[in-house]
Structure formats: structure tokens, C-alpha cells
Enzyme design. Structure first.
Site, PDB file in Angstrom:
ATOM      1  N   LYS A  22       0.836  -1.209   0.000  1.00  0.00           N
ATOM      2  CA  LYS A  22       0.000   0.000   0.000  1.00  0.00           C
ATOM      3  C   LYS A  22       0.872   1.261   0.000  1.00  0.00           C
ATOM      4  O   LYS A  22       0.662   2.173  -0.807  1.00  0.00           O
ATOM      5  CB  LYS A  22      -0.934  -0.026   1.224  1.00  0.00           C
ATOM      6  CG  LYS A  22      -1.831   1.200   1.365  1.00  0.00           C
ATOM      7  CD  LYS A  22      -3.057   0.896   2.185  1.00  0.00           C
ATOM      8  CE  LYS A  22      -2.833   0.969   3.683  1.00  0.00           C
ATOM      9  NZ  LYS A  22      -2.650   2.345   4.204  1.00  0.00           N
ATOM     10  N   SER A  23       1.857   1.311   0.878  1.00  0.00           N
ATOM     11  CA  SER A  23       2.707   2.515   0.969  1.00  0.00           C
ATOM     12  C   SER A  23       3.404   2.790  -0.357  1.00  0.00           C
ATOM     13  O   SER A  23       3.466   3.934  -0.829  1.00  0.00           O
ATOM     14  CB  SER A  23       3.791   2.313   2.035  1.00  0.00           C
ATOM     15  OG  SER A  23       3.217   2.305   3.304  1.00  0.00           O
ATOM     16  N   ARG A  27       2.996   5.956  -3.261  1.00  0.00           N
ATOM     17  CA  ARG A  27       4.161   6.758  -3.689  1.00  0.00           C
ATOM     18  C   ARG A  27       4.406   6.634  -5.181  1.00  0.00           C
ATOM     19  O   ARG A  27       4.839   7.597  -5.829  1.00  0.00           O
ATOM     20  CB  ARG A  27       5.387   6.342  -2.877  1.00  0.00           C
ATOM     21  CG  ARG A  27       5.291   6.884  -1.420  1.00  0.00           C
ATOM     22  CD  ARG A  27       6.093   6.035  -0.463  1.00  0.00           C
ATOM     23  NE  ARG A  27       6.139   6.585   0.891  1.00  0.00           N
ATOM     24  CZ  ARG A  27       5.197   6.408   1.820  1.00  0.00           C
ATOM     25  NH1 ARG A  27       4.080   5.734   1.557  1.00  0.00           N
ATOM     26  NH2 ARG A  27       5.337   6.933   3.035  1.00  0.00           N
ATOM     27  N   GLY A  95      -5.337   8.064   5.294  1.00  0.00           N
ATOM     28  CA  GLY A  95      -4.427   8.998   5.967  1.00  0.00           C
ATOM     29  C   GLY A  95      -3.196   9.281   5.123  1.00  0.00           C
ATOM     30  O   GLY A  95      -2.712  10.418   5.059  1.00  0.00           O
ATOM     31  N   ARG A 123      -8.802  12.093  12.364  1.00  0.00           N
ATOM     32  CA  ARG A 123      -7.363  11.846  12.558  1.00  0.00           C
ATOM     33  C   ARG A 123      -6.565  13.149  12.471  1.00  0.00           C
ATOM     34  O   ARG A 123      -6.887  14.037  11.698  1.00  0.00           O
ATOM     35  CB  ARG A 123      -6.874  10.803  11.543  1.00  0.00           C
ATOM     36  CG  ARG A 123      -7.516   9.457  11.834  1.00  0.00           C
ATOM     37  CD  ARG A 123      -7.071   8.385  10.878  1.00  0.00           C
ATOM     38  NE  ARG A 123      -5.657   8.082  11.013  1.00  0.00           N
ATOM     39  CZ  ARG A 123      -5.010   7.265  10.186  1.00  0.00           C
ATOM     40  NH1 ARG A 123      -5.654   6.696   9.182  1.00  0.00           N
ATOM     41  NH2 ARG A 123      -3.741   7.020  10.359  1.00  0.00           N
ATOM     42  N   SER A 168       7.151   9.401  12.098  1.00  0.00           N
ATOM     43  CA  SER A 168       6.028   9.154  11.191  1.00  0.00           C
ATOM     44  C   SER A 168       6.495   9.319   9.751  1.00  0.00           C
ATOM     45  O   SER A 168       6.972  10.386   9.356  1.00  0.00           O
ATOM     46  CB  SER A 168       4.894  10.137  11.487  1.00  0.00           C
ATOM     47  OG  SER A 168       4.034  10.235  10.366  1.00  0.00           O
ATOM     48  N   ASP A 315       1.998  -0.922  11.844  1.00  0.00           N
ATOM     49  CA  ASP A 315       0.725  -1.457  11.353  1.00  0.00           C
ATOM     50  C   ASP A 315       0.516  -2.921  11.747  1.00  0.00           C
ATOM     51  O   ASP A 315      -0.548  -3.485  11.516  1.00  0.00           O
ATOM     52  CB  ASP A 315       0.649  -1.319   9.822  1.00  0.00           C
ATOM     53  CG  ASP A 315       0.553   0.150   9.405  1.00  0.00           C
ATOM     54  OD1 ASP A 315       0.173   0.987  10.247  1.00  0.00           O
ATOM     55  OD2 ASP A 315       0.873   0.454   8.246  1.00  0.00           O
ATOM     56  N   LYS A 342      -4.793   5.835  14.846  1.00  0.00           N
ATOM     57  CA  LYS A 342      -4.994   5.155  13.558  1.00  0.00           C
ATOM     58  C   LYS A 342      -6.504   5.149  13.267  1.00  0.00           C
ATOM     59  O   LYS A 342      -7.240   5.943  13.827  1.00  0.00           O
ATOM     60  CB  LYS A 342      -4.398   3.742  13.613  1.00  0.00           C
ATOM     61  CG  LYS A 342      -2.875   3.737  13.816  1.00  0.00           C
ATOM     62  CD  LYS A 342      -2.142   4.392  12.654  1.00  0.00           C
ATOM     63  CE  LYS A 342      -0.641   4.398  12.840  1.00  0.00           C
ATOM     64  NZ  LYS A 342       0.056   5.195  11.843  1.00  0.00           N
ATOM     65  N   ARG A 388      -7.393  -3.218   9.975  1.00  0.00           N
ATOM     66  CA  ARG A 388      -6.372  -4.108  10.547  1.00  0.00           C
ATOM     67  C   ARG A 388      -6.905  -4.815  11.799  1.00  0.00           C
ATOM     68  O   ARG A 388      -6.546  -5.961  12.075  1.00  0.00           O
ATOM     69  CB  ARG A 388      -5.074  -3.356  10.835  1.00  0.00           C
ATOM     70  CG  ARG A 388      -4.466  -2.788   9.550  1.00  0.00           C
ATOM     71  CD  ARG A 388      -2.984  -2.585   9.596  1.00  0.00           C
ATOM     72  NE  ARG A 388      -2.568  -1.715   8.500  1.00  0.00           N
ATOM     73  CZ  ARG A 388      -2.334  -2.121   7.252  1.00  0.00           C
ATOM     74  NH1 ARG A 388      -2.453  -3.394   6.937  1.00  0.00           N
ATOM     75  NH2 ARG A 388      -1.976  -1.265   6.314  1.00  0.00           N
TER      76      ARG A 388
HETATM   77  C1  S3P Z   1       2.320   4.942   6.204  1.00  0.00           C
HETATM   78  C2  S3P Z   1       2.919   5.277   7.382  1.00  0.00           C
HETATM   79  C3  S3P Z   1       2.422   4.845   8.704  1.00  0.00           C
HETATM   80  C4  S3P Z   1       1.437   3.692   8.586  1.00  0.00           C
HETATM   81  C5  S3P Z   1       0.442   3.896   7.480  1.00  0.00           C
HETATM   82  C6  S3P Z   1       1.138   4.067   6.146  1.00  0.00           C
HETATM   83  C7  S3P Z   1       2.908   5.438   4.950  1.00  0.00           C
HETATM   84  O1  S3P Z   1       1.799   5.938   9.337  1.00  0.00           O
HETATM   85  O2  S3P Z   1       0.768   3.505   9.802  1.00  0.00           O
HETATM   86  O3  S3P Z   1      -0.422   2.765   7.392  1.00  0.00           O
HETATM   87  O4  S3P Z   1       2.609   4.882   3.867  1.00  0.00           O
HETATM   88  O5  S3P Z   1       3.691   6.398   5.007  1.00  0.00           O
HETATM   89  P1  S3P Z   1       2.658   6.996  10.185  1.00  0.00           P
HETATM   90  O6  S3P Z   1       3.742   7.415   9.304  1.00  0.00           O
HETATM   91  O7  S3P Z   1       1.760   8.128  10.514  1.00  0.00           O
HETATM   92  O8  S3P Z   1       3.093   6.244  11.393  1.00  0.00           O
END
Ligand code: S3P
Length: 430
Positions: A22-23, A27, A95, A123, A168, A315, A342, A388
């Protein structure tokens, strides 16, 4: 609202490839849109959250074409090629979309409003709004900019040196993305190292990123060049099955092509301290390490998880709580405060579900202490709308005699729409 009924599993076995990370998917869409020339992305995660990012960039004039399942062609417009959206941009429950997009929008001279659905609207956003204001962006939102809807107008940014009070990746990434637009060096320092996918992907798109200890910097103005990217499997999705195979007797599971970036795999460190049998059997380093994992069932023992390690398994704490609930002895997770902001307060949502199943969970401030029990029992539990929490409770339910109902499971589509299909393909019933 849908629910899932789960029965005792006799093993989880076979071979499985989980959907894209996902991350990294977020990006790839963001940097592909901001690059010059086309970017081809394979194995992109097709989920509610990644689609929010994709639609937001389409809403700012980027052509993104689906070529086939999980394969997308992004026609990048360059850092200054985005156009003002005709309507508010819908962040849904994502988020990552909201915080990273604020970084990009800080560099735009047009005005945009970001709106959010239920859990995201609660959030905190000041963590990114504050540094972006310091860089010169005009931002207004509910409660002084803490909550969506948020309106932002950027342009003319100055570089900053920012000392983040929290580890973060979303905060770090928002600042680095804004830093692409500021003339000079933008530096962000974090208390502990958070996931570094933005740094890897910026380098891949041709932007030098400097790391010094816990500080990361970029120099603007930058220029990104389109790339061809294959997204690895999501470690956070794999984590549910790694834990299931560790906990359920007679299991033997092979997970193919999982992202093994060390800033993400803290769960492997903790599970191996607990006695899990997880082997990396094939590893390659493209720009981030990725590989196959072989997991055999094991007898888990309690452990201590330090606050410093937490960003690398942020996570995975819900599924780690399931492992701890069934491990021999006590597990202590220290400094888990970020879990409280979260999709739910995950300390509360997981403690509530596990206690209903007979788990012994105590919270002391932001520390979680779990005394393992030999068995959990079946009952009705609730996700409280947190993907989750829902998936972690489904895995917990596989270990309970009888039928367990996990309520409110639509939310799983946020990150892992094919979760139940994947589970059904490896679960053997008793
Ligand atoms: C993420 C960073 C994390 C994670 C989120 C995805 C990201 O959050 O919990 O599911 O893709 O950068 P934080 O950076 O706020 O901890």
C-alpha cells in the site's frame, strides 16, 4: 454492514502471493504523476486507499490509464503540471493520501480543499500542517487545521530544518515532497527511523536524497523522470498469514515476493525473538529488499517490544497482539501511543476484541501488557470499522473452537480487498 463467520483451522498451508504494498503504491502514483514522461506500474494495490490517491491526481489533470489488472500507465505532468481541481478532493479514509497530498499541494500556487470520510475526519493533521505552514503554505481547517476538511494554497516555499516530535513516515514524506518545490535543502529529523519508501522512490525517480543518522534531506527545485516499477507484496498484508502460520499447528506456508524493507519488517524481529520459524528463502535487492518467506508453525513465547522498534511494525501491532495473546508468558509492547490515532484507537479496539475471546490484555498508559493463554474462545467481536483490527480478529478466530463472528468487515477493502480469498486459499478446516 457485512460480517465474517470464522471456524477453527487445522492448518494454513500452501503458496500465496499477497497484493501490492500500500505505501509503495501511493508513492508510485504520486511520484509518477509529478515526473516527466510516463511511469508504468505493475502489481499496484487495487484498494479503497490507493484508489483515493489515484483519483486525487486524476482530479488534478493527470491521465492515469488502467492497462490490465494491477497495471497502470501514469502520464506524468512534471512538478508544476498539476491543474487546480474543479471540486474538493475526496481523501476517503486514507491517511497516507491526505498527509502526502498536503505536501504536494504545499508546492502548488492553486487552492485545493481536501475532504475526508468518517475515521479520517477524526485523525490529526497538524503534524503535517505545522511544518508545511513553516515552509510558507497557507492552510486552514477545522480546529486550527487539525482536522479535515482542509483548504491549502501553496507556492513560493522556503526550505526548513524540521525536528519532528514523532516518528512518522507520513510526516517525513509530506515534508520531503514539499521540499521538492523549495529552493535549497529541506531537512527532516525524526526521533526513530520510520519507513523509508519515499526516500527509495525519490532516488529511483532521479532525486538525490541524503541520509545522515535520523536526518533525511532533499534539495529543490527537483526534477523527476518517469520509471517502470513493479510493486512488491505488502508486508503488512503478509503479516496476518505469517502470524496465522506461526500460531496454527501443522502449518507450512510460502509467501512469494514480499517487501522486506527493514523499516517495515520489525514484526519478523519480534516473532523470531518469540520463537517463530520464519525463513527468508530468496531475497533480492532492486531498490528495496524483497523476497519469499517460508513459515512453519511454532511454539511462541512472550517478549518485550521496545518503543524504538515500534515504527518498523506500527501497522502490525494488532496482529502481534494476537500472537502475544496465545504465546506462553508475558509480552510487553512499550510506547504504542501512535496506535491511538490510527483508524481506531487500536490499543482499545484490539484489547476489546481479544478480551471478549478470553485474552488477557492490560494497558498502562501507552504500554500494552499481554499475558498469553493456551486458547481463545469463539464469540462475537467487532472491528469498529478498522481494517487491521478486523483482519487481526479473523486470524485470532481461526484458533478458537466453534464459530466466531467478526462484525463490520467491509473496512477490509481499505487495504486488502482479497483478504478472505487469500485466506480461503491456504486455510484447511478442522
Ligand atoms: C504509512 C505510514 C504509517 C502507517 C500507514 C502508512 C505510509 O503511518 O501507519 O499505514 O505509507 O507512510 P505513520 O507514518 O503516521 O506512522
Amino acid at each position: 454492514m457485512s460480517s465474517i463467520v470464522v471456524t477453527l483451522a487445522s492448518s494454513v498451508s500452501g503458496v500465496l502471493a499477497v497484493p501490492g504494498d500500500k505505501s509503495t503504491s501511493h508513492r508510485a502514483i504520486i511520484l509518477g504523476s509529478l515526473a516527466h514522461g510516463p511511469t508504468m506500474v505493475d502489481h499496484l494495490l487495487e484498494s479503497n486507499d490507493s484508489f483515493c490517491t489515484l483519483e486525487a491526481f486524476r482530479g488534478m489533470g493527470v491521465a492515469i490509464e488502467k492497462l490490465k489488472s494491477e497495471q497502470y500507465l501514469i502520464k506524468g505532468v512534471g512538478l508544476h503540471g498539476l491543474s487546480a481541481p474543479h471540486q474538493p478532493l475526496q481523501m476517503g479514509e486514507s491517511g497516507t493520501t491526505m498527509r502526502l497530498l498536503l505536501g504536494v499541494l504545499a508546492g502548488q500556487s492553486f487552492r485545493a480543499t481536501l475532504i475526508a470520510e468518517t475515521s479520517l475526519a477524526r485523525r490529526p493533521m497538524l503534524r503535517v500542517v505545522t511544518p508545511l505552514r513553516q515552509m510558507g503554505a497557507y492552510i486552514e481547517g477545522k480546529n486550527g487545521g487539525e482536522y479535515a476538511p482542509i483548504t491549502i494554497q501553496g507556492g513560493g516555499l522556503r526550505p526548513i530544518r524540521y525536528e519532528s516530535p514523532i516518528a512518522s513516515a507520513q510526516v517525513k514524506s509530506a515534508i520531503l515532497l514539499a521540499g521538492l518545490y523549495a529552493s535549497g535543502e529541506t531537512v527532516i529529523t525524526e526521533p526513530h527511523l520510520s519507513r523509508d519508501h519515499t526516500e527509495h522512490m525519490l532516488a529511483r525517480f532521479g532525486v538525490p536524497v541524503r541520509r545522515q543518522g535520523k536526518s533525511i534531506s532533499v534539495k529543490g527545485p527537483a526534477r523527476l523522470i518517469g520509471q517502470k516499477i513493479r510493486i512488491p507484496g505488502d508486508f503488512s498484508s503478509a503479516a496476518f498469514f505469517i502470524t496465522a502460520a506461526s500460531l496454527i499447528p501443522n502449518s507450512s506456508l510460502l509467501l512469494k515476493d514480499v517487501n522486506l524493507n527493514p523499516t517495515r519488517t520489525g514484526l519478523l524481529t519480534v516473532l523470531s525473538q518469540m520463537g517463530a520459524k520464519v525463513q527468508v528463502i530468496h531475497k533480492e535487492v532492486t531498490d528495496e529488499p524483497r523476497g519469499d518467506l517460508q513459515i512453519e508453525s511454532s511454539h511462541l513465547k512472550g517478549t518485550i517490544v521496545s518503543a524504538e522498534l515500534l515504527p518498523t511494525l506500527i501497522d502490525e501491532v494488532p496482529i502481534l497482539m494476537v500472537a502475544a495473546a496465545l504465546a506462553e508468558g508475558t509480552t510487553t509492547i512499550l510506547g504504542a501511543g501512535e496506535l491511538r490515532v490510527k483508524e481506531t484507537d487500536r490499543i482499545v479496539s484490539m484489547a476489546t476484541g481479544l478480551r471478549a475471546m478470553g485474552g488477557q490484555v492490560i494497558t498502562k498508559g501507552n504500554d500494552v501488557v499481554i499475558q498469553g493463554v493456551p486458547k481463545l474462545h469463539s464469540t462475537r467481536v467487532h472491528s469498529y470499522g478498522d481494517h487491521r483490527t478486523a483482519m487481526a480478529l479473523v486470524i485470532a478466530s481461526l484458533t478458537a473452537e466453534g464459530e466466531t463472528t467478526v462484525e463490520e468487515t467491509d473496512c477490509i477493502a481499505k487495504s486488502f480487498p482479497s483478504f478472505m480469498e487469500c485466506l480461503n486459499s491456504i486455510q484447511k478446516d478442522s
